[in-house]
Design a protein around this motif. Structure first.
Motif, PDB file in Angstrom:
ATOM      1  N   ILE A  14      30.501  -1.747  78.149  1.00  0.00           N
ATOM      2  CA  ILE A  14      31.217  -2.636  77.180  1.00  0.00           C
ATOM      3  C   ILE A  14      32.135  -3.675  77.859  1.00  0.00           C
ATOM      4  O   ILE A  14      32.176  -4.179  76.861  1.00  0.00           O
ATOM      5  N   PHE A  17      29.726  -5.898  78.176  1.00  0.00           N
ATOM      6  CA  PHE A  17      29.030  -6.445  76.992  1.00  0.00           C
ATOM      7  C   PHE A  17      30.196  -7.597  76.255  1.00  0.00           C
ATOM      8  O   PHE A  17      29.851  -8.776  75.941  1.00  0.00           O
ATOM      9  N   ILE A  18      31.614  -7.489  76.656  1.00  0.00           N
ATOM     10  CA  ILE A  18      32.895  -8.678  76.221  1.00  0.00           C
ATOM     11  C   ILE A  18      32.470  -9.323  76.672  1.00  0.00           C
ATOM     12  O   ILE A  18      32.899 -10.986  76.929  1.00  0.00           O
ATOM     13  N   ILE A  21      29.391 -11.512  75.986  1.00  0.00           N
ATOM     14  CA  ILE A  21      29.813 -12.456  74.500  1.00  0.00           C
ATOM     15  C   ILE A  21      30.850 -13.466  74.378  1.00  0.00           C
ATOM     16  O   ILE A  21      30.248 -14.014  73.591  1.00  0.00           O
ATOM     17  N   PRO A 156      25.561   1.988  67.987  1.00  0.00           N
ATOM     18  CA  PRO A 156      26.552   0.708  68.503  1.00  0.00           C
ATOM     19  C   PRO A 156      25.970  -0.194  69.837  1.00  0.00           C
ATOM     20  O   PRO A 156      25.763  -1.151  69.564  1.00  0.00           O
ATOM     21  N   THR A 160      25.224  -4.185  69.136  1.00  0.00           N
ATOM     22  CA  THR A 160      25.612  -4.920  69.818  1.00  0.00           C
ATOM     23  C   THR A 160      24.653  -5.828  71.165  1.00  0.00           C
ATOM     24  O   THR A 160      24.745  -7.088  71.244  1.00  0.00           O
ATOM     25  N   VAL A 163      23.844  -8.427  68.402  1.00  0.00           N
ATOM     26  CA  VAL A 163      25.089  -9.449  68.208  1.00  0.00           C
ATOM     27  C   VAL A 163      24.734 -10.813  69.038  1.00  0.00           C
ATOM     28  O   VAL A 163      24.967 -11.521  68.986  1.00  0.00           O
ATOM     29  N   ILE A 164      24.309 -10.245  70.366  1.00  0.00           N
ATOM     30  CA  ILE A 164      24.685 -10.537  71.170  1.00  0.00           C
ATOM     31  C   ILE A 164      23.402 -11.931  71.706  1.00  0.00           C
ATOM     32  O   ILE A 164      23.178 -13.054  71.868  1.00  0.00           O
TER      33      ILE A 164
END
Length: 181
Positions: A14, A17-18, A21, A156, A160, A163-164
Motif C-alpha cells: 500500500i 502504491f501511494i 501514485i 483491490p 490499484t 488505476v496506476i
C-alpha cells in the motif's frame, strides 16, 4: 505467523502504491503537488515494512535457512519441495527488496549532496522498476500460489494496478498533447 507476514507485506504494498501514485496525480492536478515531498518518507516506511515481512518469513517459515527461500516448503508436510514459480517469485521479491534498500539508502539529503541532484533524481525516478518487481512478486502469491484459495486482496490489487497504469498513460498522453501545442 502468516497473518503477520501478510500484514507487513500488504502495508508495504500500500505504501509503495501511494508513493508511486503521487507522481502521476501531481502531474495531472496541482492539488497533489504538495504530496510530492511525502514520497521519501513513504518509501522508507515501505522498505521497513518489506523488511519486517521478510523477517517474519525467515523467523517463522524459512527457519533462517535461505535454501527454503529457493526450494520451497510444502504447506501440508513442511518438507522441502521444488516449485519453480515459488522460487522465481521469491527471487523477484529478493531483487525488489535489494532495489528498495538502495532507494531507501539514498533517500536523504546527504545522498543528494554526494551523488548530486541529477544523479540522485535519476536513481529515484527508476522506482518504476521496483514497482514492476513488486507487482510480479505479489501477483504470483495472490493468483498462482495455492490455486483455489480466494484472497480478498486480489480485487483491490487489480484495481490499484489498473488505476496506476491508467494514470501513467493519462500523464503520457497529456504530455504528448502539450508538446504538440
Amino acid at each position: 505467523m502468516h497473518a503477520w507476514n501478510r500484514s507487513y507485506a500488504d502495508v508495504s504494498l500500500i505504501l509503495l502504491f501511494i508513493t508511486i501514485i503521487i507522481g502521476p496525480l501531481s502531474r495531472l492536478n496541482n492539488l497533489f503537488i504538495r504530496f510530492l515531498s511525502w514520497r521519501r518518507e513513504l518509501g522508507i516506511w515501505c522498505f521497513i515494512m518489506a523488511l519486517l515481512h521478510v523477517y517474519v518469513l525467515f523467523q517463522g517459515w524459512f527457519y533462517w535457512e535461505p535454501i527454503r527461500l529457493i526450494i520451497g516448503v510444502n504447506q501440508e508436510t513442511g518438507q522441502l519441495s521444488f516449485d519453480p514459480g515459488f522460487t522465481l517469485a521469491n527471487l523477484v521479491g529478493a531483487v525488489g527488496l535489494a532495489y528498495l534498500f538502495l532507494l531507501a539508502l539514498i533517500s536523504n539529503n546527504y545522498a543528494i549532496k554526494i551523488l548530486g541532484g541529477r544523479s540522485w533524481d535519476y536513481l529515484q525516478k527508476k522506482s518504476g522498476t521496483l514497482y514492476i518487481l513488486v507487482v510480479l512478486h505479489t501477483a504470483f502469491f495472490l493468483f498462482f500460489f495455492r490455486l483455489g484459495s480466494y484472497n480478498w486482496v486480489q480485487k483491490p490489487f487489480l484495481v490499484t494496478v489498473t488505476v496506476i497504469l491508467v494514470l501513467q498513460w493519462a500523464v503520457f498522453i497529456r504530455s504528448v498533447y502539450q508538446s504538440k501545442n
